[in-house]
Design a protein around this motif. Structure first.
Motif, PDB file in Angstrom:
ATOM      1  N   PHE A   1      12.878  58.695  10.563  1.00  0.00           N
ATOM      2  CA  PHE A   1      12.230  57.614  10.730  1.00  0.00           C
ATOM      3  C   PHE A   1      12.721  56.869  12.426  1.00  0.00           C
ATOM      4  O   PHE A   1      13.592  56.899  13.213  1.00  0.00           O
ATOM      5  N   VAL A   2      10.856  56.991  13.280  1.00  0.00           N
ATOM      6  CA  VAL A   2      11.534  56.293  14.376  1.00  0.00           C
ATOM      7  C   VAL A   2      11.002  54.935  14.094  1.00  0.00           C
ATOM      8  O   VAL A   2       9.472  54.766  13.603  1.00  0.00           O
ATOM      9  N   CYS A   3      11.240  53.908  14.426  1.00  0.00           N
ATOM     10  CA  CYS A   3      10.747  52.636  14.890  1.00  0.00           C
ATOM     11  C   CYS A   3      11.385  51.601  15.460  1.00  0.00           C
ATOM     12  O   CYS A   3      12.425  52.254  16.345  1.00  0.00           O
ATOM     13  N   ARG A   4      11.545  50.317  15.396  1.00  0.00           N
ATOM     14  CA  ARG A   4      12.748  49.609  16.319  1.00  0.00           C
ATOM     15  C   ARG A   4      12.464  48.283  15.052  1.00  0.00           C
ATOM     16  O   ARG A   4      11.945  48.021  14.302  1.00  0.00           O
ATOM     17  N   ALA A   5      14.214  48.766  15.219  1.00  0.00           N
ATOM     18  CA  ALA A   5      14.939  47.857  13.742  1.00  0.00           C
ATOM     19  C   ALA A   5      16.155  47.087  14.555  1.00  0.00           C
ATOM     20  O   ALA A   5      16.501  48.007  15.201  1.00  0.00           O
ATOM     21  N   ALA A   6      16.598  46.282  14.048  1.00  0.00           N
ATOM     22  CA  ALA A   6      17.564  46.309  13.539  1.00  0.00           C
ATOM     23  C   ALA A   6      19.042  47.320  12.770  1.00  0.00           C
ATOM     24  O   ALA A   6      17.845  47.957  11.940  1.00  0.00           O
ATOM     25  N   TYR A   7      19.933  47.301  13.178  1.00  0.00           N
ATOM     26  CA  TYR A   7      21.290  48.157  11.967  1.00  0.00           C
ATOM     27  C   TYR A   7      22.438  47.702  12.261  1.00  0.00           C
ATOM     28  O   TYR A   7      22.745  47.100  12.463  1.00  0.00           O
ATOM     29  N   THR A   8      22.905  48.194  10.715  1.00  0.00           N
ATOM     30  CA  THR A   8      23.844  48.088  10.415  1.00  0.00           C
ATOM     31  C   THR A   8      24.547  49.958   9.894  1.00  0.00           C
ATOM     32  O   THR A   8      23.641  50.792   9.211  1.00  0.00           O
ATOM     33  N   ILE A   9      26.203  49.956  10.291  1.00  0.00           N
ATOM     34  CA  ILE A   9      25.942  51.394   9.648  1.00  0.00           C
ATOM     35  C   ILE A   9      27.848  50.465   9.091  1.00  0.00           C
ATOM     36  O   ILE A   9      28.884  49.587   9.495  1.00  0.00           O
ATOM     37  N   GLY A  10      27.935  51.110   7.845  1.00  0.00           N
ATOM     38  CA  GLY A  10      29.111  50.479   6.596  1.00  0.00           C
ATOM     39  C   GLY A  10      29.297  48.990   7.363  1.00  0.00           C
ATOM     40  O   GLY A  10      30.629  48.210   6.866  1.00  0.00           O
ATOM     41  N   GLY A  11      28.236  48.180   7.408  1.00  0.00           N
ATOM     42  CA  GLY A  11      27.795  46.746   7.134  1.00  0.00           C
ATOM     43  C   GLY A  11      28.434  46.047   8.794  1.00  0.00           C
ATOM     44  O   GLY A  11      27.809  45.223   8.571  1.00  0.00           O
ATOM     45  N   VAL A  12      28.072  46.725   9.492  1.00  0.00           N
ATOM     46  CA  VAL A  12      28.706  46.780  11.244  1.00  0.00           C
ATOM     47  C   VAL A  12      27.887  46.929  12.066  1.00  0.00           C
ATOM     48  O   VAL A  12      27.113  47.803  11.551  1.00  0.00           O
ATOM     49  N   THR A  13      27.445  45.928  13.322  1.00  0.00           N
ATOM     50  CA  THR A  13      26.591  46.608  14.461  1.00  0.00           C
ATOM     51  C   THR A  13      27.557  47.590  15.201  1.00  0.00           C
ATOM     52  O   THR A  13      28.514  46.370  16.013  1.00  0.00           O
ATOM     53  N   PRO A  14      27.790  49.006  15.553  1.00  0.00           N
ATOM     54  CA  PRO A  14      28.231  49.821  16.464  1.00  0.00           C
ATOM     55  C   PRO A  14      27.570  48.859  18.059  1.00  0.00           C
ATOM     56  O   PRO A  14      26.404  48.938  17.629  1.00  0.00           O
ATOM     57  N   THR A  15      28.494  49.255  18.781  1.00  0.00           N
ATOM     58  CA  THR A  15      27.640  48.939  20.218  1.00  0.00           C
ATOM     59  C   THR A  15      27.531  49.871  20.581  1.00  0.00           C
ATOM     60  O   THR A  15      28.479  50.410  21.479  1.00  0.00           O
ATOM     61  N   PRO A  16      26.158  50.538  20.717  1.00  0.00           N
ATOM     62  CA  PRO A  16      26.073  52.013  21.719  1.00  0.00           C
ATOM     63  C   PRO A  16      26.234  51.532  23.561  1.00  0.00           C
ATOM     64  O   PRO A  16      26.207  50.474  23.897  1.00  0.00           O
ATOM     65  N   THR A  17      26.691  52.309  24.006  1.00  0.00           N
ATOM     66  CA  THR A  17      27.115  52.411  25.441  1.00  0.00           C
ATOM     67  C   THR A  17      26.426  54.259  26.207  1.00  0.00           C
ATOM     68  O   THR A  17      26.276  54.878  25.876  1.00  0.00           O
ATOM     69  N   PRO A  18      25.065  52.488  26.689  1.00  0.00           N
ATOM     70  CA  PRO A  18      24.027  53.279  27.240  1.00  0.00           C
ATOM     71  C   PRO A  18      24.495  54.397  28.899  1.00  0.00           C
ATOM     72  O   PRO A  18      25.934  54.687  29.078  1.00  0.00           O
ATOM     73  N   THR A  19      23.542  54.952  28.967  1.00  0.00           N
ATOM     74  CA  THR A  19      24.031  55.844  29.616  1.00  0.00           C
ATOM     75  C   THR A  19      23.333  55.765  31.417  1.00  0.00           C
ATOM     76  O   THR A  19      22.194  54.650  30.802  1.00  0.00           O
ATOM     77  N   PRO A  20      23.836  55.669  32.618  1.00  0.00           N
ATOM     78  CA  PRO A  20      24.017  55.232  33.420  1.00  0.00           C
ATOM     79  C   PRO A  20      22.498  55.213  33.588  1.00  0.00           C
ATOM     80  O   PRO A  20      21.753  56.297  33.169  1.00  0.00           O
ATOM     81  N   SER A  21      21.569  54.623  34.918  1.00  0.00           N
ATOM     82  CA  SER A  21      20.030  54.922  35.106  1.00  0.00           C
ATOM     83  C   SER A  21      20.086  54.196  36.690  1.00  0.00           C
ATOM     84  O   SER A  21      19.527  53.564  36.545  1.00  0.00           O
ATOM     85  N   PRO A  22      21.250  54.959  37.488  1.00  0.00           N
ATOM     86  CA  PRO A  22      20.939  54.284  38.985  1.00  0.00           C
ATOM     87  C   PRO A  22      19.502  54.115  39.168  1.00  0.00           C
ATOM     88  O   PRO A  22      18.998  53.491  40.335  1.00  0.00           O
ATOM     89  N   ASP A  23      18.529  55.568  38.828  1.00  0.00           N
ATOM     90  CA  ASP A  23      17.394  55.964  39.974  1.00  0.00           C
ATOM     91  C   ASP A  23      16.193  55.388  38.546  1.00  0.00           C
ATOM     92  O   ASP A  23      16.020  55.914  38.136  1.00  0.00           O
ATOM     93  N   PRO A  24      15.984  54.248  39.288  1.00  0.00           N
ATOM     94  CA  PRO A  24      15.044  53.336  37.978  1.00  0.00           C
ATOM     95  C   PRO A  24      13.749  54.217  38.069  1.00  0.00           C
ATOM     96  O   PRO A  24      12.714  54.810  39.501  1.00  0.00           O
TER      97      PRO A  24
END
Length: 583
Positions: free
Chosen positions: A312-335
């Protein structure tokens, strides 16, 4: 005798009075029971979207809300009656509805939705960063305590959720709704085709789960929706129910979705991958329940729901085990700054162009829109154009935390095969032969033409044919992307095959065009006059020339230009032609 009659009368009167008392008690009981239990509070799931100075509330599921018993508080202010549904003040709010409020809000805007029924005022929903005001309850001897629903999780880019070995994956009944934004779109249900127009709102409601079904949308072009039990609705009206046998939506936007997918918990764990916003949340053995809410295309228009492969590839809200973890974004200093080149930029049909990504900022994904209804997700694609016209190309380059789009208007010009580039400047007189026509398809907005009478506004996709009658001297000017002059005194105007009228073209503005067809033929006289003629870069005539010159099928040259002026006893032409004669 009188005493006996009186006793009977008293007995009858007592029976009547008793019946009346019983009847009144029954009416009161029915009335009380019909009111239903006090304190029933609606339960809803609502999505908040803060879109370019417009606040949007989307009803994702649950009970119907009424404006008479609901207060909507935005940043601490009651804005209930400022919200609109379908451009009018709302009165009820049900599944799939959108309430909009046009105003500028901060990214952390706070919204509270309060149920105001007199016997049970309750805070239904809180969305945003600020705490909700506490509603003042009406005193109630037995208040009903209703749990506040958990707010809908924030939507993310899911690319991918891959669970090939997880059993029992199921999809709840729901719908995918969108607006058609491209020509030649249609949906086929049980072999019957339903044609769609630009602007149509389409809802595809999945009534039952289908473990072998697929949805595929790329670059906002929807080409697969292979469910066997679907209800098709167009512009709010239910059309039919059955299996989707074909679908082609050349362009689409304004997606709303209630499609939810559940991956049940398993034990022992199996290999699972879940990537959210470019970060692997899960990549290995895992057995927790995973739920995707409101699946729809992502920011690039990509959606791939593969039920058979559980990919599955899409845009969606999600839960894992009933809760939504917070992803740790990879820094992107170079736009990212998107850029590209193509070669060649013009030529005869079919034209194959090699595109090269020149973006900076180290993108990791690319989406190309070639302007002819097709696109690709590769870095340096080769694309073949199979229709004539001028095409706008765009590249969207992305990586985690940064995305950019470069658009080049009128970048590729494709002409019919066998077109010569001709420059003719002569003191000879010349005329267009009668009954020749110039035909094109409109591709730009705000286009119009005025032939004799009132102005005719033209829509994208309209086919226009202009036929020269008796007035054979005038001027034509087209650029790469527009037509701004077709000045002749006697022209027949046909729109989409229907004759519109005849007269002088007083004005014309075509902001974009393609699919040119022409039978316009230019012929000079045989006077011995100074003439300069160049064909495909070769000098053919330079000096006095005594014979007739004929150019056939005048149309834009490679590069897109066409300039004709034969009004003042001389001929000037810079454009294309299928062939020519010197006799």
């Amino acid at each position: 005798m009188n005493r006996s009659n009186n006793a009977v009368s008293e007995m009858v009167g007592a029976l009547i009075l008793s019946a009346l008392i019983i009847l009144v008690i029954g009416i009161i009981a029915v009335s009380l029971l019909s009111e239903g239990p006090s304190g029933i509070v609606p339960a809803v799931r609502i999505d908040l979207r803060n879109e370019s100075e417009t606040l949007v509330l989307v009803h994702m599921g649950g009970d119907i809300l009424s404006s008479e018993s609901t207060i909507v508080v935005v940043d601490g202010v009651d804005r209930t009656l400022d919200f609109q549904k379908n451009d009018v003040t709302w009165s009820n709010f049900s599944v799939g509805d959108r309430l909009t409020l046009v105003d500028a809000f901060s990214p952390d805007v706070s919204v509270q939705i309060i149920h105001t029924a007199p016997d049970a005022p309750t805070l239904l929903y809180t969305i945003g960063g600020e705490s909700a005001p506490t509603p003042i309850p009406t005193p109630s001897p037995t208040p009903t305590v209703t749990p506040t629903p958990t707010p809908t999780p924030t939507e993310h880019s899911i690319n991918p959720l891959n669970v090939p070995d997880r059993p029992g994956v199921y999809q709840s009944p729901g719908y995918l709704q969108f607006r058609v934004n491209g020509l030649y779109s249609y949906i086929e249900i049980d072999g019957v085709q339903y044609d769609l127009a630009i602007g149509d709102t389409v809802r595809l409601t999945i009534n039952s789960d289908d473990s072998a079904a697929t949805i595929y949308c790329s670059g906002w072009m929807l080409t697969t929706f292979s469910y066997s039990d679907v209800t098709l609705s167009i512009n709010g009206a239910s059309v039919t129910t059955g299996a989707v046998t074909q679908v082609y939506i050349s362009q689409s936007d304004s997606y709303i979705s209630t499609l939810d997918l559940t991956v049940p918990q398993v034990d022992p764990p199996v290999w699972t991958r879940l990537n959210v916003d470019g970060v692997d949340i899960i990549n290995g053995e895992d057995g927790r329940e995973i739920v995707l809410y409101g699946m729809r295309p992502d920011a690039t228009g990509l959606m791939n729901i593969d039920r058979a492969g559980n990919y599955f590839v899409c845009r969606a809200a999600y839960t894992i085990g009933g809760v939504t973890p917070t992803p740790t974004p990879t820094p992107s200093p170079d736009p990212i700054t998107a850029d590209f080149s193509g070669t060649p930029l013009s030529g005869e049909i079919p034209l194959t162009v090699q595109f090269t990504d020149l973006s900076t900022g180290s993108p990791t994904s690319w989406f190309w829109d070639f302007g002819d209804g097709s696109g690709l997700f590769v870095q340096n694609p080769e694309h073949t154009y199979t229709t004539t016209g001028t095409f706008t190309v765009s590249l969207t380059a992305s990586k985690t935390g940064s995305t950019d789009t470069e658009t080049k208007v009128g970048y590729i010009n494709v002409i019919p095969a066998g077109i010569h580039t001709i420059y003719l400047n002569s003191d000879k007189e010349g005329d267009l032969l009668q009954n020749g026509y110039f035909q094109f398809r409109v591709t730009g907005s705000w286009s119009s033409i005025r032939v004799g009478g009132p102005t005719t506004n033209l829509a994208v996709g309209d086919t226009v044919r202009l036929t020269i009658n008796t007035g054979t001297q005038g001027d034509i000017y087209t650029s790469t992307t527009s037509i701004s002059s077709f000045s002749f005194d006697d022209v027949s105007f046909t729109l989409n095959g229907v004759y519109q009228g005849r007269g002088k073209i007083n004005s014309i503005w075509i902001s974009g065009y393609d699919s040119v067809e022409s039978t316009l033929t230019l012929r000079t006289n045989s006077a011995n006059e100074w003439t300069n003629m160049v064909v495909d870069g070769d000098q053919i005539i330079n000096g006095n020339y005594p014979d007739i010159i004929t150019l056939y099928n005048l149309q834009p040259k490679i590069g897109g230009g066409m300039n004709l002026n034969n009004e003042k006893k001389q001929v000037y032409y810079d454009g294309g032609a299928s062939s020519y004669d010197l006799t």
